[in-house]
Design a protein around this motif. Structure first.
Motif, PDB file in Angstrom:
ATOM      1  N   LYS A 351       0.861  -1.178   0.000  1.00 40.42           N
ATOM      2  CA  LYS A 351       0.000   0.000   0.000  1.00 40.42           C
ATOM      3  C   LYS A 351       0.894   1.222   0.000  1.00 40.42           C
ATOM      4  N   GLY A 352       0.570   2.204  -0.828  1.00 45.19           N
ATOM      5  CA  GLY A 352       1.386   3.409  -0.899  1.00 45.19           C
ATOM      6  C   GLY A 352       0.552   4.672  -0.867  1.00 45.19           C
ATOM      7  N   LYS A 353       1.144   5.734  -0.374  1.00 46.53           N
ATOM      8  CA  LYS A 353       0.559   7.070  -0.370  1.00 46.53           C
ATOM      9  C   LYS A 353       1.681   8.064  -0.642  1.00 46.53           C
ATOM     10  N   SER A 354       1.334   9.325  -0.844  1.00 47.74           N
ATOM     11  CA  SER A 354       2.374  10.314  -1.120  1.00 47.74           C
ATOM     12  C   SER A 354       1.946  11.696  -0.657  1.00 47.74           C
ATOM     13  N   LEU A 355       2.930  12.567  -0.527  1.00 48.32           N
ATOM     14  CA  LEU A 355       2.726  13.999  -0.322  1.00 48.32           C
ATOM     15  C   LEU A 355       3.840  14.737  -1.049  1.00 48.32           C
ATOM     16  N   VAL A 356       3.489  15.852  -1.669  1.00 50.29           N
ATOM     17  CA  VAL A 356       4.450  16.676  -2.394  1.00 50.29           C
ATOM     18  C   VAL A 356       4.678  17.961  -1.608  1.00 50.29           C
ATOM     19  N   TYR A 357       5.908  18.155  -1.139  1.00 47.85           N
ATOM     20  CA  TYR A 357       6.229  19.318  -0.302  1.00 47.85           C
ATOM     21  C   TYR A 357       6.792  20.440  -1.163  1.00 47.85           C
ATOM     22  N   PRO A 358       6.225  21.650  -1.033  1.00 46.04           N
ATOM     23  CA  PRO A 358       6.637  22.750  -1.892  1.00 46.04           C
ATOM     24  C   PRO A 358       7.843  23.531  -1.388  1.00 46.04           C
ATOM     25  N   SER A 359       8.278  23.268  -0.172  1.00 43.80           N
ATOM     26  CA  SER A 359       9.358  24.064   0.413  1.00 43.80           C
ATOM     27  C   SER A 359      10.157  23.212   1.390  1.00 43.80           C
ATOM     28  N   ALA A 360      11.213  23.794   1.918  1.00 42.05           N
ATOM     29  CA  ALA A 360      12.078  23.085   2.864  1.00 42.05           C
ATOM     30  C   ALA A 360      11.254  22.521   4.019  1.00 42.05           C
ATOM     31  N   LEU A 361      11.694  21.390   4.527  1.00 41.60           N
ATOM     32  CA  LEU A 361      10.937  20.688   5.562  1.00 41.60           C
ATOM     33  C   LEU A 361      11.032  21.408   6.904  1.00 41.60           C
ATOM     34  N   LYS A 362       9.890  21.523   7.563  1.00 39.32           N
ATOM     35  CA  LYS A 362       9.829  22.154   8.875  1.00 39.32           C
ATOM     36  C   LYS A 362      10.184  21.144   9.952  1.00 39.32           C
ATOM     37  N   SER A 363      10.552  21.648  11.119  1.00 38.22           N
ATOM     38  CA  SER A 363      10.964  20.758  12.210  1.00 38.22           C
ATOM     39  C   SER A 363       9.842  19.820  12.611  1.00 38.22           C
ATOM     40  N   SER A 364       8.589  20.276  12.520  1.00 42.70           N
ATOM     41  CA  SER A 364       7.456  19.410  12.875  1.00 42.70           C
ATOM     42  C   SER A 364       7.356  18.223  11.930  1.00 42.70           C
ATOM     43  N   THR A 365       7.654  18.443  10.642  1.00 44.85           N
ATOM     44  CA  THR A 365       7.619  17.363   9.653  1.00 44.85           C
ATOM     45  C   THR A 365       8.762  16.384   9.895  1.00 44.85           C
ATOM     46  N   ILE A 366       9.917  16.906  10.195  1.00 42.14           N
ATOM     47  CA  ILE A 366      11.071  16.049  10.484  1.00 42.14           C
ATOM     48  C   ILE A 366      10.810  15.198  11.724  1.00 42.14           C
ATOM     49  N   ASP A 367      10.149  15.763  12.717  1.00 44.60           N
ATOM     50  CA  ASP A 367       9.792  14.996  13.915  1.00 44.60           C
ATOM     51  C   ASP A 367       8.864  13.836  13.563  1.00 44.60           C
ATOM     52  N   LEU A 368       7.924  14.072  12.651  1.00 50.55           N
ATOM     53  CA  LEU A 368       7.013  13.001  12.232  1.00 50.55           C
ATOM     54  C   LEU A 368       7.754  11.911  11.464  1.00 50.55           C
ATOM     55  N   LEU A 369       8.707  12.294  10.629  1.00 45.94           N
ATOM     56  CA  LEU A 369       9.500  11.296   9.913  1.00 45.94           C
ATOM     57  C   LEU A 369      10.214  10.372  10.884  1.00 45.94           C
ATOM     58  N   LYS A 370      10.788  10.948  11.905  1.00 43.68           N
ATOM     59  CA  LYS A 370      11.509  10.147  12.891  1.00 43.68           C
ATOM     60  C   LYS A 370      10.560   9.250  13.680  1.00 43.68           C
ATOM     61  N   LYS A 371       9.415   9.806  14.071  1.00 44.84           N
ATOM     62  CA  LYS A 371       8.456   9.035  14.888  1.00 44.84           C
ATOM     63  C   LYS A 371       7.867   7.854  14.112  1.00 44.84           C
ATOM     64  N   TRP A 372       7.306   8.137  12.947  1.00 40.55           N
ATOM     65  CA  TRP A 372       6.566   7.101  12.229  1.00 40.55           C
ATOM     66  C   TRP A 372       7.482   6.183  11.426  1.00 40.55           C
ATOM     67  N   GLY A 373       8.580   6.727  10.917  1.00 41.34           N
ATOM     68  CA  GLY A 373       9.501   5.886  10.162  1.00 41.34           C
ATOM     69  C   GLY A 373      10.146   4.816  11.012  1.00 41.34           C
ATOM     70  N   GLY A 374      10.247   5.056  12.295  1.00 43.02           N
ATOM     71  CA  GLY A 374      10.886   4.087  13.180  1.00 43.02           C
ATOM     72  C   GLY A 374       9.977   2.977  13.673  1.00 43.02           C
ATOM     73  N   MET A 375       8.712   2.997  13.284  1.00 41.58           N
ATOM     74  CA  MET A 375       7.761   1.977  13.745  1.00 41.58           C
ATOM     75  C   MET A 375       7.764   0.757  12.829  1.00 41.58           C
ATOM     76  N   THR A 376       7.431  -0.382  13.387  1.00 42.93           N
ATOM     77  CA  THR A 376       7.311  -1.626  12.627  1.00 42.93           C
ATOM     78  C   THR A 376       5.937  -2.228  12.863  1.00 42.93           C
ATOM     79  N   PRO A 377       4.998  -2.070  11.946  1.00 40.39           N
ATOM     80  CA  PRO A 377       3.680  -2.679  12.120  1.00 40.39           C
ATOM     81  C   PRO A 377       3.768  -4.201  12.178  1.00 40.39           C
ATOM     82  N   LYS A 378       2.952  -4.800  12.986  1.00 37.93           N
ATOM     83  CA  LYS A 378       2.920  -6.257  13.087  1.00 37.93           C
ATOM     84  C   LYS A 378       2.487  -6.857  11.747  1.00 37.93           C
ATOM     85  N   GLY A 379       3.285  -7.802  11.261  1.00 41.53           N
ATOM     86  CA  GLY A 379       2.972  -8.475  10.005  1.00 41.53           C
ATOM     87  C   GLY A 379       3.642  -7.872   8.791  1.00 41.53           C
TER      88      GLY A 379
END
Length: 504
Positions: A351-379
């Protein structure tokens, strides 16, 4: 109930099946064994696309071997009002390559796989042109272009992706910062329209349709049978590379990566992935290893020392093979043909999704990358976020000159969850519930954060039926013109699926 239909017998398919003597099937008879019906040999094998989550039942599958075959099939579909679903590589995240619902005529184009390069040898009138069948996959295409003079295209990395949908949705890859999107190398298209006519589409022939096909053409306006591109000649020396960091360094790495976009050399083609195992940046630099080191030094100095790296100088095609993730001999470029034991490494359940960012990444976005990218869903066998560095030559083309509206993208995120990594996976297995929950919850968090960037934008080649306001997200203000063109070239809406360009 029409007398032209009976319930299926051999295959427990939903819905109704056209009788062998129905007008639709009778019309297709000149195609002979290329027509696969639900109750005939070969249908089950060929009705699936790459993503085996989707088990829609087409009315028929036509294994086209020529543009003439496509013309016959389209004329028959129009006469019986059966929607047409062209299938090149079949990688649609939503199963649109097989119609996105039951009852379509699937036109499998893998038989249209020729590659011919002409010109480019010097002298007057020798500009190179690569005419490419619309059913070829990227791996075999790269190998054929290389063997015909060392050429390539500014297209994507996955070898089993078909050239058709990839091109018509824009076509981003590791050469895009240097040469632009794949549609920017597009010179001409041959297409079968809703009347079954084979027409030429280009800047001087059917220019409005050419505009629409360059970014919004995937299955909405006709069936492309061939593309003619201006091929590119990669640097004689190209340097492929990977760098790794632990999750703990994610904030620093992403900040450096985002800042790097504004000054990065156009010779740098790069992606940065974050998953539970950490961060990996990979790419291909058009130049020597020493030049690559100098070009990436500003980023690496800001990101901090990686925990590991692998930098290799060679040919561009060696880098293409390296990042194709093909099972087989990792040094044999012939593996790009995807024959014999070679298979792409992607999961067939995804399953895939996307977002297109028009400008440099904000600290709030970088925090989300770290939080969610580090998770491993069961299965999950893999769950990760890809952050593509855009800019460079992609921005050289005015936004309103094609249907592709994301010209000024800074970075593009692709959110992916995969399960069942078996290359011989069977279709129809249950979805990974936790994988999809991770995706939905994560995406909701990113959408909430995205409000500070502007209206939601997504990359149409990562098609997602759940993206908010998909017409605006993928096509913005261009949608008005796209609908008008649709009404002109396909007023009967023959080329339709759940997210095709509508008439109104």
């Amino acid at each position: 109930m029409s007398s032209s239909y009976i319930l299926p017998n051999a295959i427990p398919a939903p819905g109704l099946v056209a009788r062998a003597d129905s007008p639709f099937i009778t019309c297709l008879k000149p195609l002979g064994a290329k027509v696969l019906q639900r109750n005939t040999s070969g249908f089950e094998k060929n009705r699936y696309a790459f993503d085996l989550r989707y088990t829609y039942y087409p009315e028929v599958v036509v294994m086209a071997a020529s543009a003439a075959d496509v013309q016959v099939a389209v004329k028959c579909a129009k006469a019986s009002n059966v929607p047409v679903a062209p299938r090149s590589g079949g990688h649609s995240y939503e199963g649109y390559s097989i119609g996105g619902e039951d009852g379509s005529l699937v036109l499998d184009l893998t038989g249209l796989n020729s590659v011919a390069v002409t010109g480019g040898s010097g002298g007057s009138g020798s500009d190179p042109r690569a005419k490419v069948g619309s059913g070829i996959r990227l791996g075999p295409l790269y190998l054929a272009l290389f063997n015909q003079g060392g050429w390539s295209l500014n297209a994507g990395t996955c070898p089993s992706v078909g050239i058709g949908g990839h091109t018509l949705g824009g076509g981003f890859g590791l050469l895009s910062r240097k040469y632009g999107l794949l549609i920017d190398s597009l010179l001409e298209i041959e297409l079968v329209n809703a009347d079954g006519d084979l027409i030429t589409v280009g800047p001087y022939d059917n220019p409005d349709l050419f505009y629409a096909l360059k970014g919004a053409g995937g299955g909405s306006y006709g069936v492309v049978t061939s593309f003619t591109f201006k091929p590119v000649k990669p640097s004689a020396k190209a340097t492929s590379f990977t760098y790794d960091w632990p999750i703990s360094q994610a904030s620093k790495v992403f900040k450096a990566y985002s800042d790097y976009q504004a000054t990065a050399s156009r010779d740098v083609g790069v992606e940065l992935n974050i998953g539970a195992d950490g961060l990996e940046m990979y790419g291909i630099f058009q130049g020597t290893k020493s030049a690559q080191a100098a070009a990436l030094a500003p980023f690496l100095n800001a990101a901090g020392a990686p925990s590991g790296s692998d930098v290799r100088e060679g040919r561009h095609i060696d880098g293409q093979l390296r990042f194709a993730y093909i099972y087989g001999d990792p040094t044999d470029i012939n593996a790009l043909n995807l024959t014999g034991p070679y298979k792409p490494g992607d999961s067939h359940y995804t399953k895939g999704k996307s977002l297109v960012y028009p400008s440099a990444l904000k600290s709030s976005t970088i925090d989300l990358l770290k939080k969610w990218g580090g998770m491993t869903p069961k299965g999950a066998t893999a769950s990760y976020i890809i952050v593509d560095l855009w800019g460079g030559a992609v921005q050289d083309i005015p936004e309103n000159s094609t249907a592709f509206i994301h010209r000024n993208a800074h970075t593009v995120f692709e959110f992916i969850s995969e399960w069942d990594e078996n290359p011989d996976a069977k279709p129809g297995k249950p979805d990974c519930v936790d994988c999809l929950k991770w995706m939905d919850d994560m995406y909701a968090a990113f959408l909430a954060d995205f409000k500070s960037y502007g209206p939601v934008r997504g990359y149409q080649n990562y098609i997602d039926k759940e993206i908010p306001n998909w017409q605006d997200a993928y096509y913005g203000s261009a949608i008005t013109r796209l609908k008008k063109i649709k009404g002109t070239v396909d007023p009967g809406n023959l080329f339709r699926f759940p997210q095709s360009i509508p008439l109104k």
